[in-house]
Design a protein around this motif. Structure first.
Motif, PDB file in Angstrom:
ATOM      1  N   GLU A 191       0.838  -1.197   0.000  1.00  0.00           N
ATOM      2  CA  GLU A 191       0.000   0.000   0.000  1.00  0.00           C
ATOM      3  C   GLU A 191       0.874   1.248   0.000  1.00  0.00           C
ATOM      4  OE1 GLU A 191      -2.954  -0.135   3.087  1.00  0.00           O
ATOM      5  OE2 GLU A 191      -3.432  -2.231   2.670  1.00  0.00           O
ATOM      6  N   ARG A 192       1.977   1.210   0.757  1.00  0.00           N
ATOM      7  CA  ARG A 192       2.942   2.314   0.753  1.00  0.00           C
ATOM      8  C   ARG A 192       3.800   2.284  -0.513  1.00  0.00           C
ATOM      9  NH1 ARG A 192       2.991   6.498   4.784  1.00  0.00           N
ATOM     10  NH2 ARG A 192       1.557   5.749   6.389  1.00  0.00           N
ATOM     11  N   LEU A 193       4.141   1.082  -0.971  1.00  0.00           N
ATOM     12  CA  LEU A 193       4.898   0.965  -2.211  1.00  0.00           C
ATOM     13  C   LEU A 193       4.124   1.595  -3.369  1.00  0.00           C
ATOM     14  CD1 LEU A 193       7.324  -0.183  -3.803  1.00  0.00           C
ATOM     15  CD2 LEU A 193       5.986  -2.290  -4.092  1.00  0.00           C
ATOM     16  N   ALA A 194       2.806   1.402  -3.393  1.00  0.00           N
ATOM     17  CA  ALA A 194       1.983   1.998  -4.453  1.00  0.00           C
ATOM     18  C   ALA A 194       2.137   3.510  -4.487  1.00  0.00           C
ATOM     19  CB  ALA A 194       0.518   1.617  -4.243  1.00  0.00           C
ATOM     20  N   ASP A 195       2.347   4.119  -3.322  1.00  0.00           N
ATOM     21  CA  ASP A 195       2.587   5.558  -3.266  1.00  0.00           C
ATOM     22  C   ASP A 195       3.916   5.897  -3.933  1.00  0.00           C
ATOM     23  OD1 ASP A 195       1.780   8.145  -2.568  1.00  0.00           O
ATOM     24  OD2 ASP A 195       2.820   8.077  -0.637  1.00  0.00           O
ATOM     25  N   TYR A 200      -1.392   6.286  -6.759  1.00  0.00           N
ATOM     26  CA  TYR A 200      -2.584   6.950  -6.217  1.00  0.00           C
ATOM     27  C   TYR A 200      -2.964   8.136  -7.098  1.00  0.00           C
ATOM     28  CZ  TYR A 200      -2.117   3.985  -2.140  1.00  0.00           C
ATOM     29  OH  TYR A 200      -2.048   2.888  -1.312  1.00  0.00           O
ATOM     30  N   SER A 201      -4.234   8.177  -7.452  1.00  0.00           N
ATOM     31  CA  SER A 201      -4.695   9.146  -8.449  1.00  0.00           C
ATOM     32  C   SER A 201      -4.700  10.579  -7.938  1.00  0.00           C
ATOM     33  CB  SER A 201      -6.108   8.771  -8.919  1.00  0.00           C
ATOM     34  OG  SER A 201      -6.128   7.488  -9.483  1.00  0.00           O
ATOM     35  N   ALA A 202      -4.984  10.750  -6.646  1.00  0.00           N
ATOM     36  CA  ALA A 202      -5.143  12.096  -6.094  1.00  0.00           C
ATOM     37  C   ALA A 202      -4.863  12.050  -4.597  1.00  0.00           C
ATOM     38  CB  ALA A 202      -6.574  12.587  -6.349  1.00  0.00           C
ATOM     39  N   PRO A 203      -4.675  13.224  -3.973  1.00  0.00           N
ATOM     40  CA  PRO A 203      -4.443  13.250  -2.521  1.00  0.00           C
ATOM     41  C   PRO A 203      -5.527  12.529  -1.723  1.00  0.00           C
ATOM     42  CG  PRO A 203      -3.904  15.382  -3.450  1.00  0.00           C
ATOM     43  CD  PRO A 203      -4.496  14.568  -4.568  1.00  0.00           C
ATOM     44  N   ILE A 207      -5.200   9.366   1.249  1.00  0.00           N
ATOM     45  CA  ILE A 207      -5.817   9.291   2.575  1.00  0.00           C
ATOM     46  C   ILE A 207      -6.290   7.860   2.844  1.00  0.00           C
ATOM     47  CG2 ILE A 207      -7.723  10.134   4.013  1.00  0.00           C
ATOM     48  CD1 ILE A 207      -7.578  12.779   2.463  1.00  0.00           C
ATOM     49  N   GLY A 208      -6.703   7.158   1.805  1.00  0.00           N
ATOM     50  CA  GLY A 208      -7.090   5.764   1.966  1.00  0.00           C
ATOM     51  C   GLY A 208      -5.934   4.907   2.442  1.00  0.00           C
ATOM     52  N   MET A 209      -4.740   5.210   1.968  1.00  0.00           N
ATOM     53  CA  MET A 209      -3.536   4.522   2.438  1.00  0.00           C
ATOM     54  C   MET A 209      -3.346   4.752   3.940  1.00  0.00           C
ATOM     55  SD  MET A 209       0.379   5.338   1.213  1.00  0.00           S
ATOM     56  CE  MET A 209       0.316   7.005   1.939  1.00  0.00           C
ATOM     57  N   LEU A 210      -3.572   5.973   4.402  1.00  0.00           N
ATOM     58  CA  LEU A 210      -3.456   6.280   5.827  1.00  0.00           C
ATOM     59  C   LEU A 210      -4.548   5.572   6.625  1.00  0.00           C
ATOM     60  CD1 LEU A 210      -2.720  10.133   5.788  1.00  0.00           C
ATOM     61  CD2 LEU A 210      -1.112   8.215   5.650  1.00  0.00           C
ATOM     62  N   SER A 211      -5.753   5.531   6.076  1.00  0.00           N
ATOM     63  CA  SER A 211      -6.863   4.874   6.763  1.00  0.00           C
ATOM     64  C   SER A 211      -6.578   3.392   6.985  1.00  0.00           C
ATOM     65  CB  SER A 211      -8.155   5.046   5.952  1.00  0.00           C
ATOM     66  OG  SER A 211      -9.215   4.330   6.528  1.00  0.00           O
ATOM     67  N   ALA A 212      -6.026   2.744   5.967  1.00  0.00           N
ATOM     68  CA  ALA A 212      -5.683   1.326   6.103  1.00  0.00           C
ATOM     69  C   ALA A 212      -4.569   1.133   7.128  1.00  0.00           C
ATOM     70  CB  ALA A 212      -5.265   0.769   4.749  1.00  0.00           C
ATOM     71  N   ASP A 213      -3.602   2.041   7.141  1.00  0.00           N
ATOM     72  CA  ASP A 213      -2.528   2.003   8.131  1.00  0.00           C
ATOM     73  C   ASP A 213      -3.077   2.165   9.544  1.00  0.00           C
ATOM     74  OD1 ASP A 213      -0.258   1.439   6.726  1.00  0.00           O
ATOM     75  OD2 ASP A 213       0.721   3.351   7.085  1.00  0.00           O
ATOM     76  N   SER A 214      -4.053   3.052   9.696  1.00  0.00           N
ATOM     77  CA  SER A 214      -4.629   3.315  11.017  1.00  0.00           C
ATOM     78  C   SER A 214      -5.190   2.046  11.633  1.00  0.00           C
ATOM     79  CB  SER A 214      -5.758   4.354  10.930  1.00  0.00           C
ATOM     80  OG  SER A 214      -5.258   5.638  10.701  1.00  0.00           O
ATOM     81  N   MET A 215      -5.952   1.302  10.854  1.00  0.00           N
ATOM     82  CA  MET A 215      -6.558   0.093  11.386  1.00  0.00           C
ATOM     83  C   MET A 215      -5.473  -0.868  11.856  1.00  0.00           C
ATOM     84  SD  MET A 215      -9.366  -2.484   9.687  1.00  0.00           S
ATOM     85  CE  MET A 215      -8.389  -2.906   8.248  1.00  0.00           C
ATOM     86  N   ARG A 216      -4.408  -1.053  11.049  1.00  0.00           N
ATOM     87  CA  ARG A 216      -3.370  -2.012  11.395  1.00  0.00           C
ATOM     88  C   ARG A 216      -2.522  -1.533  12.563  1.00  0.00           C
ATOM     89  NH1 ARG A 216      -4.439  -2.251   5.969  1.00  0.00           N
ATOM     90  NH2 ARG A 216      -5.275  -4.285   5.367  1.00  0.00           N
ATOM     91  N   ALA A 217      -2.282  -0.214  12.662  1.00  0.00           N
ATOM     92  CA  ALA A 217      -1.525   0.318  13.803  1.00  0.00           C
ATOM     93  C   ALA A 217      -2.336   0.205  15.092  1.00  0.00           C
ATOM     94  CB  ALA A 217      -1.135   1.765  13.540  1.00  0.00           C
ATOM     95  N   CYS A 218      -3.625   0.534  15.018  1.00  0.00           N
ATOM     96  CA  CYS A 218      -4.488   0.419  16.201  1.00  0.00           C
ATOM     97  C   CYS A 218      -4.581  -1.025  16.680  1.00  0.00           C
ATOM     98  CB  CYS A 218      -5.885   0.951  15.891  1.00  0.00           C
ATOM     99  SG  CYS A 218      -6.014   2.754  15.827  1.00  0.00           S
TER     100      CYS A 218
END
Length: 299
Positions: A191-195, A200-203, A207-218
């Protein structure tokens, strides 16, 4: 488990079993707290300008509740997933020397989890398939779809599982054997590699990348919180709600999953961080000789 006789020791063994690393529950917990803190800084930097606020609670609330950021029909989800998959397939040769022979296709489904991947048949009769649940389009945030697509298909699970099947010098058992920290750690890494790949098409999609990270970090915080530190279910729900844009329904479902499957949820982020560590070590050792395509082939 901490409330069950022998549970604390059992949980330590489960953390090892799911991560394959000698890391204690308290270390996992602290790692999660640090990851959540770093992510919150990223939300302000990435989501703040898009949503017009640097207030974290407001950012999470908008991502969670704004109807303008939800899909309304299945056709749009199918179209966007297909576009993202095609874009990733066109770019993968720049980042991987070895790529799968079997193709990957996107397919809508109206049952099961929100998204999942099915490997191709060894005889070529079925392609790798990225399934996404369109039964309730509003479950999908428009900002989520690209990150999920890259995780489940290319450069995520499709490359991982299909290449493992196609390595003829690898025993078929090893091609199928699943270690969660490796499997899901790779998915999260991509997901980070895709960045990095500029996918990623737009900013708003970043944010979706961050949202997915949030779930896994939490997950690192709440799984260890409940099973090692004595947190209640309500404590865990409150933490995840306060530190991610997931809806209350999603959070409650996640927490119940962690209660029923101790230790499994910590493997995703721990696996990703281990791949990050190995990559940094390779770059330090090799210097100018480091080649990202070679590193990915080794992984």
């Amino acid at each position: 488990l901490v409330h069950v006789t022998g549970g604390a020791e059992l949980y330590e063994r489960l953390v090892w079993a799911h991560t394959t690393l000698d890391i204690s529950p308290s270390e996992v917990h602290e790692t999660g707290l640090r990851q959540v803190e770093r992510l919150e800084e990223e939300y302000v930097a990435v989501a703040g300008p898009v949503l017009g606020t640097d207030d974290l609670a407001e950012i999470y609330g908008r991502l969670r509740d704004d109807p303008e950021l939800r899909y309304r029909d299945a056709a749009s989800i199918v179209a966007d997933a297909t576009t993202a998959l095609d874009k990733a397939a066109a770019s993968m040769h720049d980042w991987f020397a070895r790529v799968p022979h079997a193709p990957c296709v996107a397919s809508a489904i109206e049952q099961g989890s929100l998204a999942f991947y099915s490997p191709p048949a060894r005889d070529g009769s079925k392609p790798g398939t990225f399934f996404f649940n369109t039964a309730d389009p509003t479950m999908w945030g428009t900002f989520q779809l690209e990150a999920v697509t890259y995780h489940e298909s290319i450069p995520g699970h499709h490359l991982q599982f299909t290449i493992a099947q196609e390595l003829h010098d690898l025993h078929p058992l090893l091609g199928r054997y699943y270690v969660t920290a490796y499997g899901e750690g790779w998915g999260l890494y991509t997901e980070r590699l895709a960045d990095e790949m500029g996918l990623y098409s737009a900013p708003i999609d970043r944010i979706g990348m961050l949202s997915a990270d949030s779930m896994r970090a939490c997950r690192l915080v709440v799984d260890t919180g409940m099973h090692a530190l004595g947190w209640s279910r309500d404590d865990a729900i409150a933490y995840m709600t306060d530190h991610s844009p997931l809806s209350h329904r999603q959070v409650a479902g996640e927490i119940d999953r962690y209660i029923g499957h101790p230790g499994q949820a910590v493997s995703y982020m721990i696996g990703r961080l281990e791949i990050d560590r190995l990559r940094a070590e390779a770059q330090l050792r090799l210097g100018d000789r480091f080649d990202i395509r070679g590193f990915h082939d080794v992984v």
